[in-house]
Design a protein around this motif. Structure first.
Motif, PDB file in Angstrom:
ATOM      1  N   GLY A  52       0.813  -1.225   0.000  1.00 47.55           N
ATOM      2  CA  GLY A  52       0.000   0.000   0.000  1.00 47.55           C
ATOM      3  C   GLY A  52       0.839   1.265   0.000  1.00 47.55           C
ATOM      4  O   GLY A  52       0.305   2.357  -0.155  1.00 47.55           O
ATOM      5  N   ARG A  53       2.148   1.126   0.169  1.00 45.91           N
ATOM      6  CA  ARG A  53       3.041   2.289   0.151  1.00 45.91           C
ATOM      7  C   ARG A  53       3.668   2.438  -1.228  1.00 45.91           C
ATOM      8  O   ARG A  53       3.982   1.451  -1.893  1.00 45.91           O
ATOM      9  N   HIS A  54       3.884   3.681  -1.624  1.00 44.78           N
ATOM     10  CA  HIS A  54       4.619   3.958  -2.857  1.00 44.78           C
ATOM     11  C   HIS A  54       5.923   4.634  -2.485  1.00 44.78           C
ATOM     12  O   HIS A  54       5.915   5.664  -1.798  1.00 44.78           O
ATOM     13  N   VAL A  55       7.027   4.054  -2.899  1.00 46.95           N
ATOM     14  CA  VAL A  55       8.327   4.633  -2.568  1.00 46.95           C
ATOM     15  C   VAL A  55       9.102   4.968  -3.835  1.00 46.95           C
ATOM     16  O   VAL A  55       9.018   4.277  -4.852  1.00 46.95           O
ATOM     17  N   LEU A  56       9.847   6.070  -3.736  1.00 50.44           N
ATOM     18  CA  LEU A  56      10.641   6.589  -4.854  1.00 50.44           C
ATOM     19  C   LEU A  56      12.103   6.537  -4.422  1.00 50.44           C
ATOM     20  O   LEU A  56      12.454   7.083  -3.368  1.00 50.44           O
ATOM     21  N   VAL A  57      12.930   5.857  -5.203  1.00 51.96           N
ATOM     22  CA  VAL A  57      14.343   5.671  -4.843  1.00 51.96           C
ATOM     23  C   VAL A  57      15.200   6.156  -6.011  1.00 51.96           C
ATOM     24  O   VAL A  57      14.846   5.931  -7.176  1.00 51.96           O
ATOM     25  N   SER A  58      16.315   6.833  -5.711  1.00 50.94           N
ATOM     26  CA  SER A  58      17.271   7.155  -6.779  1.00 50.94           C
ATOM     27  C   SER A  58      18.552   6.374  -6.547  1.00 50.94           C
ATOM     28  O   SER A  58      18.895   6.037  -5.407  1.00 50.94           O
ATOM     29  N   ALA A  59      19.240   6.067  -7.651  1.00 48.50           N
ATOM     30  CA  ALA A  59      20.463   5.257  -7.569  1.00 48.50           C
ATOM     31  C   ALA A  59      21.424   5.645  -8.679  1.00 48.50           C
ATOM     32  O   ALA A  59      21.012   6.201  -9.699  1.00 48.50           O
ATOM     33  N   GLY A  60      22.694   5.322  -8.467  1.00 48.69           N
ATOM     34  CA  GLY A  60      23.702   5.515  -9.506  1.00 48.69           C
ATOM     35  C   GLY A  60      24.371   6.874  -9.437  1.00 48.69           C
ATOM     36  O   GLY A  60      24.123   7.664  -8.523  1.00 48.69           O
ATOM     37  N   GLY A  61      25.224   7.128 -10.411  1.00 48.85           N
ATOM     38  CA  GLY A  61      25.969   8.382 -10.463  1.00 48.85           C
ATOM     39  C   GLY A  61      25.595   9.137 -11.723  1.00 48.85           C
ATOM     40  O   GLY A  61      25.530   8.551 -12.810  1.00 48.85           O
ATOM     41  N   THR A  62      25.345  10.428 -11.577  1.00 48.45           N
ATOM     42  CA  THR A  62      24.959  11.200 -12.768  1.00 48.45           C
ATOM     43  C   THR A  62      26.182  11.525 -13.616  1.00 48.45           C
ATOM     44  O   THR A  62      27.325  11.480 -13.147  1.00 48.45           O
ATOM     45  N   ARG A  63      25.932  11.847 -14.879  1.00 47.41           N
ATOM     46  CA  ARG A  63      26.973  12.233 -15.833  1.00 47.41           C
ATOM     47  C   ARG A  63      26.627  13.591 -16.404  1.00 47.41           C
ATOM     48  O   ARG A  63      25.479  13.844 -16.756  1.00 47.41           O
ATOM     49  N   GLU A  64      27.654  14.419 -16.501  1.00 47.90           N
ATOM     50  CA  GLU A  64      27.476  15.787 -17.008  1.00 47.90           C
ATOM     51  C   GLU A  64      28.318  15.917 -18.268  1.00 47.90           C
ATOM     52  O   GLU A  64      29.543  15.921 -18.216  1.00 47.90           O
ATOM     53  N   HIS A  65      27.641  16.002 -19.396  1.00 48.51           N
ATOM     54  CA  HIS A  65      28.358  15.982 -20.677  1.00 48.51           C
ATOM     55  C   HIS A  65      29.152  17.247 -20.962  1.00 48.51           C
ATOM     56  O   HIS A  65      28.714  18.353 -20.693  1.00 48.51           O
ATOM     57  N   LEU A  66      30.370  17.022 -21.525  1.00 53.60           N
ATOM     58  CA  LEU A  66      31.234  18.098 -22.041  1.00 53.60           C
ATOM     59  C   LEU A  66      31.033  18.252 -23.540  1.00 53.60           C
ATOM     60  O   LEU A  66      31.118  19.343 -24.083  1.00 53.60           O
ATOM     61  N   ASP A  67      30.805  17.110 -24.189  1.00 50.83           N
ATOM     62  CA  ASP A  67      30.544  17.071 -25.635  1.00 50.83           C
ATOM     63  C   ASP A  67      29.761  15.778 -25.873  1.00 50.83           C
ATOM     64  O   ASP A  67      29.429  15.085 -24.900  1.00 50.83           O
ATOM     65  N   PRO A  68      29.414  15.431 -27.126  1.00 45.49           N
ATOM     66  CA  PRO A  68      28.533  14.258 -27.309  1.00 45.49           C
ATOM     67  C   PRO A  68      29.091  12.933 -26.775  1.00 45.49           C
ATOM     68  O   PRO A  68      28.323  12.008 -26.517  1.00 45.49           O
ATOM     69  N   VAL A  69      30.410  12.831 -26.602  1.00 42.75           N
ATOM     70  CA  VAL A  69      30.979  11.546 -26.188  1.00 42.75           C
ATOM     71  C   VAL A  69      31.709  11.582 -24.840  1.00 42.75           C
ATOM     72  O   VAL A  69      32.178  10.555 -24.360  1.00 42.75           O
ATOM     73  N   ARG A  70      31.825  12.766 -24.229  1.00 43.61           N
ATOM     74  CA  ARG A  70      32.599  12.871 -22.978  1.00 43.61           C
ATOM     75  C   ARG A  70      31.758  13.499 -21.885  1.00 43.61           C
ATOM     76  O   ARG A  70      30.915  14.351 -22.158  1.00 43.61           O
ATOM     77  N   TYR A  71      32.072  13.068 -20.658  1.00 45.70           N
ATOM     78  CA  TYR A  71      31.291  13.590 -19.533  1.00 45.70           C
ATOM     79  C   TYR A  71      32.133  13.615 -18.277  1.00 45.70           C
ATOM     80  O   TYR A  71      33.161  12.939 -18.192  1.00 45.70           O
TER      81      TYR A  71
END
Ligand code: CTP
Ligand code: CA
Length: 229
Positions: free
Chosen positions: A12-31
Protein backbone atom coordinates in the motif's frame (compact mmCIF):
# COMPACT_ATOMS: atom_id res chain seq x y z
CA UNK A 1 12.47 -9.64 11.65
CA UNK A 2 14.58 -12.52 10.40
CA UNK A 3 16.26 -12.01 7.02
CA UNK A 4 14.56 -14.04 4.30
CA UNK A 5 11.24 -14.13 6.13
CA UNK A 6 10.02 -10.62 5.35
CA UNK A 7 6.34 -10.07 5.47
CA UNK A 8 4.67 -7.73 2.99
CA UNK A 9 4.67 -4.94 5.56
CA UNK A 10 5.12 -2.14 3.01
CA UNK A 11 1.99 -3.08 1.03
CA UNK A 12 0.00 0.00 0.00
CA UNK A 13 3.04 2.29 0.15
CA UNK A 14 4.62 3.96 -2.86
CA UNK A 15 8.33 4.63 -2.57
CA UNK A 16 10.64 6.59 -4.85
CA UNK A 17 14.34 5.67 -4.84
CA UNK A 18 17.27 7.16 -6.78
CA UNK A 19 20.46 5.26 -7.57
CA UNK A 20 23.70 5.51 -9.51
CA UNK A 21 25.97 8.38 -10.46
CA UNK A 22 24.96 11.20 -12.77
CA UNK A 23 26.97 12.23 -15.83
CA UNK A 24 27.48 15.79 -17.01
CA UNK A 25 28.36 15.98 -20.68
CA UNK A 26 31.23 18.10 -22.04
CA UNK A 27 30.54 17.07 -25.63
CA UNK A 28 28.53 14.26 -27.31
CA UNK A 29 30.98 11.55 -26.19
CA UNK A 30 32.60 12.87 -22.98
CA UNK A 31 31.29 13.59 -19.53
CA UNK A 32 32.20 14.29 -15.92
CA UNK A 33 31.04 11.40 -13.78
CA UNK A 34 31.61 9.55 -10.54
CA UNK A 35 32.11 5.94 -9.56
CA UNK A 36 28.84 5.29 -7.72
CA UNK A 37 27.87 1.68 -8.51
CA UNK A 38 24.16 2.09 -7.82
CA UNK A 39 24.18 -1.06 -5.68
CA UNK A 40 22.73 0.49 -2.51
CA UNK A 41 19.86 2.18 -4.36
CA UNK A 42 19.07 -1.01 -6.28
CA UNK A 43 19.11 -2.97 -3.01
CA UNK A 44 16.66 -0.45 -1.49
CA UNK A 45 14.35 -0.81 -4.50
CA UNK A 46 14.52 -4.61 -4.54
CA UNK A 47 13.91 -4.98 -0.80
CA UNK A 48 10.99 -2.51 -0.80
CA UNK A 49 9.35 -4.37 -3.69
CA UNK A 50 9.89 -7.69 -1.91
CA UNK A 51 8.13 -6.21 1.14
CA UNK A 52 5.10 -5.26 -0.93
CA UNK A 53 5.71 -1.59 -1.80
CA UNK A 54 5.07 -0.04 -5.19
CA UNK A 55 8.57 1.09 -6.20
CA UNK A 56 9.84 3.65 -8.69
CA UNK A 57 13.62 3.63 -9.17
CA UNK A 58 15.18 6.61 -10.92
CA UNK A 59 18.49 5.16 -12.08
CA UNK A 60 21.45 7.21 -13.24
CA UNK A 61 23.78 5.30 -15.56
CA UNK A 62 23.78 2.01 -13.69
CA UNK A 63 24.57 -1.26 -15.42
CA UNK A 64 22.69 -3.32 -12.87
CA UNK A 65 19.67 -5.35 -14.07
CA UNK A 66 16.20 -3.92 -13.39
CA UNK A 67 14.96 -5.39 -10.07
CA UNK A 68 11.84 -7.55 -10.38
CA UNK A 69 8.58 -5.65 -10.01
CA UNK A 70 10.24 -2.22 -9.93
CA UNK A 71 9.45 0.62 -12.35
CA UNK A 72 12.86 1.86 -13.54
CA UNK A 73 13.25 5.37 -14.99
CA UNK A 74 16.69 5.95 -16.56
CA UNK A 75 18.36 9.38 -16.34
CA UNK A 76 21.75 10.84 -17.27
CA UNK A 77 22.44 14.17 -15.56
CA UNK A 78 21.67 15.76 -12.20
CA UNK A 79 19.12 18.03 -13.88
CA UNK A 80 17.37 14.98 -15.42
CA UNK A 81 17.32 13.39 -11.95
CA UNK A 82 16.00 16.63 -10.43
CA UNK A 83 13.14 16.73 -12.99
CA UNK A 84 12.13 13.09 -12.44
CA UNK A 85 12.35 13.17 -8.63
CA UNK A 86 10.54 16.49 -8.14
CA UNK A 87 7.74 15.42 -10.53
CA UNK A 88 7.32 11.97 -8.94
CA UNK A 89 7.74 12.97 -5.27
CA UNK A 90 4.11 14.14 -5.18
CA UNK A 91 2.92 10.51 -5.38
CA UNK A 92 5.47 9.03 -2.98
CA UNK A 93 5.11 8.08 0.70
CA UNK A 94 8.91 8.03 0.93
CA UNK A 95 11.78 9.31 -1.17
CA UNK A 96 15.26 7.84 -0.73
CA UNK A 97 18.12 9.69 -2.44
CA UNK A 98 20.78 7.00 -2.75
CA UNK A 99 22.11 8.43 -6.02
CA UNK A 100 25.37 10.38 -6.25
CA UNK A 101 24.38 13.49 -8.22
CA UNK A 102 27.25 15.52 -9.72
CA UNK A 103 27.44 18.79 -7.79
CA UNK A 104 28.67 20.71 -10.85
CA UNK A 105 28.21 20.58 -14.61
CA UNK A 106 30.10 22.22 -17.48
CA UNK A 107 28.68 25.68 -18.16
CA UNK A 108 28.55 24.85 -21.87
CA UNK A 109 28.17 21.56 -23.71
CA UNK A 110 30.00 21.43 -27.05
CA UNK A 111 27.67 20.47 -29.88
CA UNK A 112 30.46 18.55 -31.66
CA UNK A 113 33.30 16.43 -30.33
CA UNK A 114 36.04 18.65 -28.90
CA UNK A 115 39.23 18.37 -31.00
CA UNK A 116 42.85 18.96 -30.13
CA UNK A 117 44.37 22.05 -31.70
CA UNK A 118 47.57 22.29 -33.77
CA UNK A 119 49.15 24.76 -31.32
CA UNK A 120 48.66 22.45 -28.34
CA UNK A 121 46.40 24.87 -26.44
CA UNK A 122 44.23 23.22 -23.80
CA UNK A 123 40.51 23.96 -23.37
CA UNK A 124 39.27 25.30 -20.03
CA UNK A 125 36.20 23.77 -18.41
CA UNK A 126 33.96 26.22 -16.61
CA UNK A 127 31.58 24.66 -14.13
CA UNK A 128 28.24 25.79 -12.73
CA UNK A 129 26.45 24.32 -9.72
CA UNK A 130 23.62 21.81 -10.10
CA UNK A 131 20.36 22.07 -8.15
CA UNK A 132 20.15 20.24 -4.81
CA UNK A 133 17.40 17.64 -5.22
CA UNK A 134 17.27 16.43 -1.60
CA UNK A 135 17.15 19.95 -0.16
CA UNK A 136 14.47 20.99 -2.67
CA UNK A 137 12.08 18.11 -1.98
CA UNK A 138 12.69 18.35 1.78
CA UNK A 139 12.05 22.08 1.97
CA UNK A 140 9.02 22.05 -0.39
CA UNK A 141 7.41 18.90 1.01
CA UNK A 142 4.95 17.46 -1.50
CA UNK A 143 3.13 15.71 1.38
CA UNK A 144 3.23 16.24 5.11
CA UNK A 145 3.52 12.58 6.10
CA UNK A 146 6.26 11.87 3.57
CA UNK A 147 9.55 10.40 4.82
CA UNK A 148 12.66 11.70 3.05
CA UNK A 149 16.01 9.91 3.32
CA UNK A 150 19.44 11.16 2.23
CA UNK A 151 22.87 9.56 2.09
CA UNK A 152 26.23 11.09 2.95
CA UNK A 153 29.74 9.76 2.48
CA UNK A 154 32.05 11.75 4.72
CA UNK A 155 35.71 11.64 5.75
CA UNK A 156 35.65 14.24 8.52
CA UNK A 157 38.35 16.92 8.57
CA UNK A 158 40.77 18.57 11.01
CA UNK A 159 38.00 20.28 13.00
CA UNK A 160 34.94 18.07 12.46
CA UNK A 161 34.11 14.43 12.99
CA UNK A 162 32.16 12.45 10.40
CA UNK A 163 29.06 12.63 12.63
CA UNK A 164 29.38 16.41 13.19
CA UNK A 165 29.50 17.00 9.43
CA UNK A 166 26.64 14.58 8.85
CA UNK A 167 24.43 16.17 11.53
CA UNK A 168 25.00 19.59 9.94
CA UNK A 169 24.20 18.11 6.51
CA UNK A 170 20.93 16.60 7.75
CA UNK A 171 19.88 19.97 9.12
CA UNK A 172 20.95 21.83 5.99
CA UNK A 173 19.08 19.41 3.72
CA UNK A 174 15.98 19.19 5.91
CA UNK A 175 15.52 15.44 5.41
CA UNK A 176 14.13 13.02 8.05
CA UNK A 177 16.90 10.40 7.97
CA UNK A 178 20.51 10.57 6.81
CA UNK A 179 22.47 7.37 6.15
CA UNK A 180 26.10 8.17 6.85
CA UNK A 181 29.06 6.21 5.50
CA UNK A 182 32.50 6.91 6.95
CA UNK A 183 34.75 6.87 3.88
CA UNK A 184 37.98 7.88 5.61
CA UNK A 185 40.91 5.50 5.32
CA UNK A 186 40.28 4.73 1.63
CA UNK A 187 37.19 2.58 2.08
CA UNK A 188 36.24 1.55 -1.43
CA UNK A 189 33.14 2.29 -3.45
CA UNK A 190 31.36 -0.46 -5.33
CA UNK A 191 31.59 -3.03 -2.58
CA UNK A 192 28.72 -5.35 -1.67
CA UNK A 193 29.13 -4.56 2.00
CA UNK A 194 28.22 -1.42 3.86
CA UNK A 195 28.55 -0.03 7.37
CA UNK A 196 26.66 3.09 8.37
CA UNK A 197 25.19 5.29 11.05
CA UNK A 198 21.63 6.42 10.42
CA UNK A 199 20.85 9.85 11.89
CA UNK A 200 17.29 11.05 12.34
CA UNK A 201 16.00 14.59 12.49
CA UNK A 202 15.03 14.18 16.16
CA UNK A 203 18.67 13.71 17.20
CA UNK A 204 18.78 9.90 17.15
CA UNK A 205 21.72 7.92 15.76
CA UNK A 206 21.54 4.21 14.92
CA UNK A 207 24.84 2.46 14.13
CA UNK A 208 24.42 -0.33 11.57
CA UNK A 209 27.33 -2.80 11.73
CA UNK A 210 29.08 -3.96 8.57
CA UNK A 211 26.73 -6.12 6.54
CA UNK A 212 25.27 -6.52 3.08
CA UNK A 213 23.66 -3.63 1.21
CA UNK A 214 20.42 -5.66 1.34
CA UNK A 215 20.68 -5.78 5.15
CA UNK A 216 21.26 -2.01 5.34
CA UNK A 217 18.30 -1.49 2.98
CA UNK A 218 16.14 -3.55 5.35
CA UNK A 219 17.13 -1.40 8.33
CA UNK A 220 16.43 1.80 6.36
CA UNK A 221 12.91 0.59 5.41
CA UNK A 222 12.25 -0.40 9.04
CA UNK A 223 13.10 3.16 10.14
CA UNK A 224 11.00 4.69 7.35
CA UNK A 225 8.10 2.43 8.30
CA UNK A 226 8.44 3.44 11.96
CA UNK A 227 8.12 7.13 10.96
CA UNK A 228 4.90 6.36 9.03
CA UNK A 229 3.28 4.74 12.06
N1 CTP B 1 22.06 15.29 -3.33
C1 CTP B 1 21.02 15.81 -4.08
N2 CTP B 1 21.27 16.75 -5.04
C2 CTP B 1 22.52 17.18 -5.26
C3 CTP B 1 23.59 16.68 -4.48
C4 CTP B 1 23.32 15.72 -3.52
O1 CTP B 1 19.87 15.41 -3.87
N3 CTP B 1 22.75 18.09 -6.20
C5 CTP B 1 21.74 14.28 -2.30
C6 CTP B 1 22.47 12.96 -2.45
O2 CTP B 1 21.72 12.05 -3.24
C7 CTP B 1 22.56 12.49 -0.99
C8 CTP B 1 22.63 13.80 -0.20
O3 CTP B 1 22.12 14.82 -1.06
O4 CTP B 1 21.39 11.81 -0.60
C9 CTP B 1 23.98 14.17 0.26
O5 CTP B 1 24.85 14.24 -0.82
P1 CTP B 1 26.26 14.94 -0.62
O6 CTP B 1 27.02 14.91 -1.90
O7 CTP B 1 26.87 14.37 0.60
O8 CTP B 1 25.75 16.44 -0.28
P2 CTP B 1 26.22 17.83 -0.80
O9 CTP B 1 25.21 18.81 -0.33
O10 CTP B 1 26.49 17.79 -2.26
O11 CTP B 1 27.51 18.08 0.03
P3 CTP B 1 29.08 17.96 -0.33
O12 CTP B 1 29.51 19.36 -0.57
O13 CTP B 1 29.65 17.35 0.93
O14 CTP B 1 29.22 17.07 -1.55
CA1 CA C 1 27.92 16.34 -3.33
Amino acid sequence: RAAGHKIADLTGRHVLVSAGGTREHLDPVRYLGNSSSGKQGYALARIAAARGAKVTLVAANSELPDPAGVHVVPVTSTRDLFDEITARAVDADAVVMAAAPADFRPADVAEHKIKKTADGSVPAVNLVQNPDILATISHDRARKDQVIVGFAAETGDAEHSVIDLARAKLERKGCDLLVVNDVSGGKVFGSDMNEAVILDRDGGALPVPSGSKDALAGVIWNLVDARWQ
